[in-house]
Design a protein around this motif. Structure first.
Motif, PDB file in Angstrom:
ATOM      1  N   LEU A  62       0.824  -1.197   0.000  1.00 15.85           N
ATOM      2  CA  LEU A  62       0.000   0.000   0.000  1.00 15.85           C
ATOM      3  C   LEU A  62       0.863   1.253   0.000  1.00 15.85           C
ATOM      4  CD1 LEU A  62      -2.825   1.210   0.168  1.00 15.85           C
ATOM      5  CD2 LEU A  62      -2.628   1.103   2.650  1.00 15.85           C
ATOM      6  N   THR A  63       1.904   1.263   0.817  1.00 15.50           N
ATOM      7  CA  THR A  63       2.791   2.423   0.874  1.00 15.50           C
ATOM      8  C   THR A  63       3.511   2.616  -0.443  1.00 15.50           C
ATOM      9  OG1 THR A  63       3.139   1.945   3.205  1.00 15.50           O
ATOM     10  CG2 THR A  63       4.668   3.461   2.172  1.00 15.50           C
ATOM     11  N   ASN A  64       3.960   1.532  -1.035  1.00 15.94           N
ATOM     12  CA  ASN A  64       4.663   1.613  -2.305  1.00 15.94           C
ATOM     13  C   ASN A  64       3.756   2.150  -3.401  1.00 15.94           C
ATOM     14  OD1 ASN A  64       6.708   1.357  -4.128  1.00 15.94           O
ATOM     15  ND2 ASN A  64       6.441  -0.844  -4.422  1.00 15.94           N
ATOM     16  N   SER A  65       2.539   1.692  -3.461  1.00 14.29           N
ATOM     17  CA  SER A  65       1.620   2.175  -4.493  1.00 14.29           C
ATOM     18  C   SER A  65       1.255   3.637  -4.258  1.00 14.29           C
ATOM     19  CB  SER A  65       0.371   1.300  -4.538  1.00 14.29           C
ATOM     20  OG  SER A  65      -0.364   1.436  -3.339  1.00 14.29           O
ATOM     21  N   MET A  66       1.149   4.029  -2.977  1.00 11.06           N
ATOM     22  CA  MET A  66       0.861   5.439  -2.692  1.00 11.06           C
ATOM     23  C   MET A  66       2.027   6.319  -3.117  1.00 11.06           C
ATOM     24  SD  MET A  66      -1.109   5.208   1.012  1.00 11.06           S
ATOM     25  CE  MET A  66      -0.272   6.639   1.551  1.00 11.06           C
ATOM     26  N   LEU A  67       3.261   5.873  -2.865  1.00  8.18           N
ATOM     27  CA  LEU A  67       4.428   6.652  -3.266  1.00  8.18           C
ATOM     28  C   LEU A  67       4.548   6.733  -4.778  1.00  8.18           C
ATOM     29  CD1 LEU A  67       7.176   5.598  -0.719  1.00  8.18           C
ATOM     30  CD2 LEU A  67       6.025   7.794  -0.918  1.00  8.18           C
ATOM     31  N   GLU A  68       4.295   5.621  -5.450  1.00  9.89           N
ATOM     32  CA  GLU A  68       4.370   5.636  -6.903  1.00  9.89           C
ATOM     33  C   GLU A  68       3.333   6.579  -7.500  1.00  9.89           C
ATOM     34  OE1 GLU A  68       4.013   1.677  -8.306  1.00  9.89           O
ATOM     35  OE2 GLU A  68       6.048   1.128  -7.716  1.00  9.89           O
ATOM     36  N   GLY A  69       2.180   6.636  -6.894  1.00 15.36           N
ATOM     37  CA  GLY A  69       1.146   7.535  -7.397  1.00 15.36           C
ATOM     38  C   GLY A  69       1.420   8.988  -7.059  1.00 15.36           C
ATOM     39  N   ALA A  70       2.118   9.233  -5.949  1.00 17.79           N
ATOM     40  CA  ALA A  70       2.362  10.607  -5.515  1.00 17.79           C
ATOM     41  C   ALA A  70       3.628  11.210  -6.104  1.00 17.79           C
ATOM     42  CB  ALA A  70       2.441  10.654  -3.997  1.00 17.79           C
ATOM     43  N   PRO A 109       4.894  11.631  -9.234  1.00 19.32           N
ATOM     44  CA  PRO A 109       4.760  12.635 -10.292  1.00 19.32           C
ATOM     45  C   PRO A 109       4.175  13.955  -9.786  1.00 19.32           C
ATOM     46  CG  PRO A 109       3.937  10.530 -11.056  1.00 19.32           C
ATOM     47  CD  PRO A 109       4.211  10.390  -9.597  1.00 19.32           C
ATOM     48  N   ILE A 110       3.261  13.869  -8.846  1.00 21.75           N
ATOM     49  CA  ILE A 110       2.660  15.092  -8.298  1.00 21.75           C
ATOM     50  C   ILE A 110       3.694  15.863  -7.491  1.00 21.75           C
ATOM     51  CG2 ILE A 110       0.903  15.964  -6.728  1.00 21.75           C
ATOM     52  CD1 ILE A 110      -0.773  13.476  -7.534  1.00 21.75           C
ATOM     53  N   VAL A 111       4.457  15.159  -6.664  1.00 26.46           N
ATOM     54  CA  VAL A 111       5.489  15.804  -5.845  1.00 26.46           C
ATOM     55  C   VAL A 111       6.575  16.397  -6.742  1.00 26.46           C
ATOM     56  CG1 VAL A 111       7.317  15.360  -4.151  1.00 26.46           C
ATOM     57  CG2 VAL A 111       5.046  14.399  -3.822  1.00 26.46           C
ATOM     58  N   TYR A 112       6.993  15.661  -7.753  1.00 29.44           N
ATOM     59  CA  TYR A 112       8.024  16.143  -8.667  1.00 29.44           C
ATOM     60  C   TYR A 112       7.539  17.373  -9.423  1.00 29.44           C
ATOM     61  CZ  TYR A 112      11.581  16.090 -12.292  1.00 29.44           C
ATOM     62  OH  TYR A 112      12.596  16.428 -13.140  1.00 29.44           O
ATOM     63  N   GLY A 113       6.328  17.306  -9.950  1.00 30.12           N
ATOM     64  CA  GLY A 113       5.779  18.452 -10.680  1.00 30.12           C
ATOM     65  C   GLY A 113       5.613  19.672  -9.790  1.00 30.12           C
ATOM     66  N   THR A 114       5.127  19.463  -8.571  1.00 29.27           N
ATOM     67  CA  THR A 114       4.964  20.574  -7.636  1.00 29.27           C
ATOM     68  C   THR A 114       6.315  21.154  -7.240  1.00 29.27           C
ATOM     69  OG1 THR A 114       2.966  19.504  -6.788  1.00 29.27           O
ATOM     70  CG2 THR A 114       3.929  21.253  -5.445  1.00 29.27           C
ATOM     71  N   GLY A 115       7.286  20.299  -7.003  1.00 32.62           N
ATOM     72  CA  GLY A 115       8.627  20.778  -6.667  1.00 32.62           C
ATOM     73  C   GLY A 115       9.249  21.581  -7.785  1.00 32.62           C
TER      74      GLY A 115
END
Length: 174
Positions: A30-38, A40-46
């Motif tokens: 679950l943690t791995n799938s949440m990180l994989e999904g987040a 691109p959002i974190v990278y784009g926001t950064g």
């Protein structure tokens, strides 16, 4: 009645071995799938935040140049250079990471050397052309500073061209 001399506290069915290897997906799926999904959002926001910092530094640079404030000019150029290097590092790191075999590294390093040499040649040619332009300005308005600047640019152009073409061969031959 304990015929086999077995303690009554030992369980009859042996459960699954607690020290057997398990896959990480069972525990951290679950943690791995949440990180994989987040990611691109974190990278784009950064990257967006870094770009905002760069744009603010450009605005501060323009305002510092208008009001002739050296401290803010220095700060804004430092921030712009730092954000540019940071963005190039973040964009280039995955390329370097995924080409981590020995052949990929040698190709990247050779390409970097060729890029530096070609950039140096273009800088040398630009210095020569600007020196010629300053010499023309000296001839037109007879201002001594243009003559000094053109001589410095000629010397810099020749030194850059000689060093950039000779030194890689010398250093690689050692």
């Amino acid at each position: 009645m304990n015929f086999l001399n077995v303690s009554p506290f030992v369980p009859k069915d042996t459960p699954e071995d607690p020290f057997s290897p398990k896959s990480m997906d069972e525990d951290f799926g679950l943690t791995n799938s949440m990180l994989e999904g987040a990611m691109p959002i974190v990278y784009g926001t950064g990257m967006t935040l870094i770009t905002i910092v760069f744009v603010v530094a450009v605005i501060v640079l323009v305002m510092a140049m208008i009001f002739k404030n050296g401290q803010w000019t220095k700060w804004s150029t430092g921030v712009m250079i730092t954000t540019l290097i940071f963005i190039l590092f973040l964009r280039g790191l995955p390329i370097l990471f995924f080409s981590s075999d020995a052949i990929g590294w040698t190709v990247i390093i050779d390409d970097g050397l060729r890029l530096a040499v070609s950039t140096g040649i273009y800088v040398s040619l630009t210095m020569l052309l600007v020196g010629l332009l300053f010499r023309l300005n000296y001839k037109l308005i007879n201002h001594k500073e243009y003559l000094r600047w053109s001589k410095r640019l000629y010397v810099g152009s020749v030194l850059t061209a000689v060093l950039i073409t000779v030194m890689p061969s010398v250093l690689l031959g050692i």
